[in-house]
Design a protein around this motif. Structure first.
Motif, PDB file in Angstrom:
ATOM      1  N   ALA A   1       0.806  -0.986  -0.209  1.00 51.06           N
ATOM      2  CA  ALA A   1       0.034   0.040  -0.026  1.00 51.06           C
ATOM      3  C   ALA A   1       0.592   1.178  -0.071  1.00 51.06           C
ATOM      4  O   ALA A   1       0.864   2.012   1.030  1.00 51.06           O
ATOM      5  CB  ALA A   1      -0.922  -0.209   1.227  1.00 51.06           C
ATOM      6  N   PRO A   2       1.467   1.745  -1.091  1.00 54.89           N
ATOM      7  CA  PRO A   2       2.406   2.820  -1.383  1.00 54.89           C
ATOM      8  C   PRO A   2       1.470   4.225  -0.983  1.00 54.89           C
ATOM      9  O   PRO A   2       0.079   4.016  -1.398  1.00 54.89           O
ATOM     10  CB  PRO A   2       2.961   2.832  -2.637  1.00 54.89           C
ATOM     11  N   ILE A   3       2.143   5.149  -0.338  1.00 56.89           N
ATOM     12  CA  ILE A   3       1.371   6.336  -0.233  1.00 56.89           C
ATOM     13  C   ILE A   3       2.110   7.556  -0.777  1.00 56.89           C
ATOM     14  O   ILE A   3       3.067   7.515  -0.809  1.00 56.89           O
ATOM     15  CB  ILE A   3       1.262   6.380   1.269  1.00 56.89           C
ATOM     16  N   VAL A   4       1.128   8.146  -1.392  1.00 59.24           N
ATOM     17  CA  VAL A   4       1.716   9.745  -1.725  1.00 59.24           C
ATOM     18  C   VAL A   4       0.820  10.852  -1.336  1.00 59.24           C
ATOM     19  O   VAL A   4      -0.350  10.375  -1.194  1.00 59.24           O
ATOM     20  CB  VAL A   4       1.849   9.770  -3.397  1.00 59.24           C
ATOM     21  N   GLY A   5       1.322  11.809  -1.020  1.00 61.14           N
ATOM     22  CA  GLY A   5       0.530  12.947  -0.303  1.00 61.14           C
ATOM     23  C   GLY A   5       0.610  14.487  -0.922  1.00 61.14           C
ATOM     24  O   GLY A   5       1.936  14.583  -1.065  1.00 61.14           O
ATOM     25  N   HIS A   6      -0.288  15.068  -0.955  1.00 62.75           N
ATOM     26  CA  HIS A   6      -0.198  16.686  -1.138  1.00 62.75           C
ATOM     27  C   HIS A   6      -0.013  17.105   0.218  1.00 62.75           C
ATOM     28  O   HIS A   6      -1.029  17.684   0.821  1.00 62.75           O
ATOM     29  CB  HIS A   6      -1.307  17.066  -1.856  1.00 62.75           C
ATOM     30  N   VAL A   7       0.936  16.750   0.787  1.00 59.51           N
ATOM     31  CA  VAL A   7       1.216  16.881   2.423  1.00 59.51           C
ATOM     32  C   VAL A   7       1.139  18.397   2.735  1.00 59.51           C
ATOM     33  O   VAL A   7       0.767  18.408   3.990  1.00 59.51           O
ATOM     34  CB  VAL A   7       2.542  16.245   2.665  1.00 59.51           C
TER      35      VAL A   7
END
Lengths: 464, 464
Positions: free
Chosen positions: A373-379
């Protein structure tokens, strides 16, 4: 039950009326219907009964009046890139394809605004603007139509600086459920004149009216654009860097988080050499040459405090493009981690102070389920996406994935966040909307009923 | 007829029920009623039948349920500083004074947000925040309550950089017409979850529900704040300076225009030495020390192109305060031009490319009528205010003033602008709302009826 309704409806009269009006731009071909029955999410197709390729606001209004007279559902269609089943014709009906409404109607350089038809895509608009020194910043990844982006309140990587569609739509032309044409908002930068119908239609997913034209804010292309990449020993350090940068008022244009699994995927897929499989931030700075450098320098100082790696930064357009292309391909990179699996992508948004906690708990949850479950974020906004890889033939695995998404949504809501930062509710998140907004959903239902008493505008979305 | 309705209503039962519930916090004293019957605009007082000093959301909901049961109008009251008759009890009823709901409920420093009760004023909030390094930027001039600012979609001098209440309200607690309590929005920076009820209540002037709590965005106090003043040979030069500065993406925090008449007034009233009676821009720059200086330098270069005077700028807090105090006192300065006269203030907002034209035509109009009419503008947004001085005893003069305001509104609408940038519709601009939004007003009416079927929420405002 939904598709049953569609099947038992007698379409003879309404088909005749629509054919009379639009000739062969009304299609009942199976391939076209199927193409219009689903977006890019994990939902099976619900084809509409018919598809109309509309060419003007007046045509949309005419079609709407015919459908209203026959109580036929109407589903607006842009590019089909939505993720939560927004365009599935769950009760059949007419899909109105707006892609041929692709005219850029006006560009007002002095006022930094433009007016486009709903089928114009964001890349088309930016290509058109290239020689004017202006650009439209909202970038959800897909080359979506601006009508669809309006309807789903889209945002993306540089919302942290430029806002979302909510902040960048000045006014709209909308066809109502009865087929009337109204104009909301206007070209003034601000107005205190009456109810904010513009913001009400932004994010209403075609359930209150059909957006046919959009007045948008534009921005001057900055003198200098620089990018930087920094890697961190752990997620908290990366997130704390972002919190302090935002709190310091540094107007970073993009701050994207990639977790270690996502970095691994991007390193493999996009040949990102020289990077480690660690939590990583991609930054972009817009400003004058001195201003962008100062921003980068300030962020570097903060990053150092939190153990960030040496700040790899570049003002070279080729290097920048390579970096952001890798970011844009994060979805495909993540899928390539296991090409035999299907992928489900979901998003939530939380107050930034809870972001590290929310991501870490979610990763533990995915680990416990044995899921990649890789995660990318508009953090900078507290918004992140998780991609879940699973075996589509394994019903139990699918159920575990959906349960995990449910827990993620509940976690985000409990932390004061929202069940979707930018993907929308569609048919996928209706139950989480109820959990998030409680009694306010009753008021949304009141509103829906008032605007669309027959329930023919994109039924089965947002409001159950 | 409105006040007749109020007079012939039998208030015995509803008064008894409200007294039972709230004791001596329900007042029918004439002085209190009269105080709550008007704002700071030019409207005569329409006192409510009663005034309730509420202390909590639950109390507002309880009062609302009692009033709903007796079909008694309810008008929310903050500080009474609105300008378009928003709080006049044109059909009598209960004024709910929220000024005692003045608790700051939470400040989340890491997330740059806070939650306040509706009676908290903007100055109170900023005093409270002073030691945190944070501030709330929206500044409409008056020390208004944040509930009132939300209800009227207030903005002011630094909206050009920080946006209006529309952009800075994250979520709300609202009491509906039936006395239910709902929460809209949340603490996430962005959300694609359902209809944007938050933005719907922002600017709804108490006609759709009563705002009792507000979640607001906050900002870090910038490292450096500098101000500058520049004078121009004519209005176009001043406005062209602003257009180019905005188009260049210079993030100016404030750009205020004062026309020659207004400068004359300010020079006299605030002892602004060393300035001429010419169109003038007041600037404020926020940023790092280097960043604010760079912004000032860029604007200076643009200003020089348009024949601006030597750029008088200062980073000294005393000088800055003196300058902005003079700007804030522009209203009183303008009134002091002729203390024997009454004053009417109005506002419109146009695309910035039309601003010079709109102001010049309006000044010609005022000159032709022989009226003194100083102008100040939040010119980065295309928003300006005109103050008209007239003899209150001269009915013909009054009519001429109102006709002039009408022509100004029509002019702004014709130029693609709005009949009010920040004052709101209230009872003063209902007819212009119709001219501006045409058929969309029908949809606003549908919405009003759906949310408030009895028409008891601040009747006679926005929608006729």
């Amino acid at each position: 039950m939904a598709s049953q309704t569609a099947q038992i409806r007698d379409l003879t009269d309404v088909t005749a009326a629509l054919t009379d009006a639009f000739g062969d731009r009304l299609s009942t071909a199976e391939s076209i219907r199927d193409h219009h029955g689903h977006g890019e999410g994990w939902f099976a197709s619900n084809p509409p009964d018919m598809v109309l390729f509309a060419r003007s606001t007046e045509e949309v209004a005419q079609a709407m009046r015919i459908c209203a007279a026959h109580a036929l559902p109407v589903i607006p269609y842009g590019t089909g890139t939505s993720l939560e089943g927004h365009i599935n014709a769950v009760k059949g009906g007419l899909s109105i394809d707006l892609s041929q409404m692709d005219a850029i109607l006006e560009v007002n350089g002095e006022d930094l605004d433009c007016r486009v038809q709903a089928g114009v895509t964001r890349e088309q608009l930016n290509d058109y603007l290239r020689d004017t020194g202006l650009f439209f910043p909202i970038d959800p990844g897909a080359n979506a139509s601006l009508g669809g982006m309006t309807a789903t309140r889209a945002s993306g990587t540089n919302a942290v600086r430029y806002g979302t569609m909510r902040e960048n739509v000045l006014g709209l032309t909308v066809v109502t459920a009865e087929g009337r044409i109204i104009r909301t908002g206007g070209r003034a930068r601000k107005s205190a004149a009456g109810y904010d119908l513009t913001r009400l239609f932004v994010g209403s997913e075609g359930t209150l009216g059909i957006v046919t034209e959009i007045q948008l804010r534009l921005y001057g292309i900055p003198e200098s654009i620089t990018s930087a990449v920094c890697q961190y020993p752990d997620l908290e350090s990366a997130v704390n860097t972002v919190i302090l940068a935002i709190q310091s008022g540094i107007p970073v244009a993009r701050i994207e988080l990639l977790d270690a699994v996502q970095m691994k995927a991007c390193i493999q897929y996009s040949n990102l050499e020289g990077y480690e499989e660690k939590p990583t931030l991609f930054f972009e700075f817009h400003g004058t040459t001195a201003g962008a450098e100062e921003q980068a320098e300030q962020v570097r100082a903060i990053s150092d405090e939190f153990g960030g790696s040496a700040f790899a930064w570049t003002a070279q357009v080729e290097d920048r493009n390579r970096l952001w292309k890798a970011r844009h391909n994060a979805y495909f990179a993540a899928k390539a981690l296991d090409p035999t699996k299907s992928a489900l992508t979901t998003d939530v948004c939380v107050p930034i102070s809870r972001l590290a906690e929310c991501i870490l708990e979610t990763k533990q949850d995915a680990d416990a389920e044995g899921l990649t479950a890789p995660i990318v974020g508009h953090v900078g906004d507290g918004n992140f996406h998780m991609l879940l890889l699973f075996d589509a033939d394994d019903r139990a695995a699918q159920a575990r994935v959906h349960d995990l998404v449910g827990r993620l949504n509940d976690r985000a809501i409990t932390m004061g966040g929202t069940c979707t930062g930018e993907h929308g509710i569609g048919m996928g998140k209706i139950k989480y909307l109820e959990r998030e907004h409680g009694e306010a959903v009753e008021l949304m239902r009141t509103l829906k009923t008032a605007f669309d008493p027959q329930g023919i505008l994109n039924p089965g979305k947002i409001i159950s």
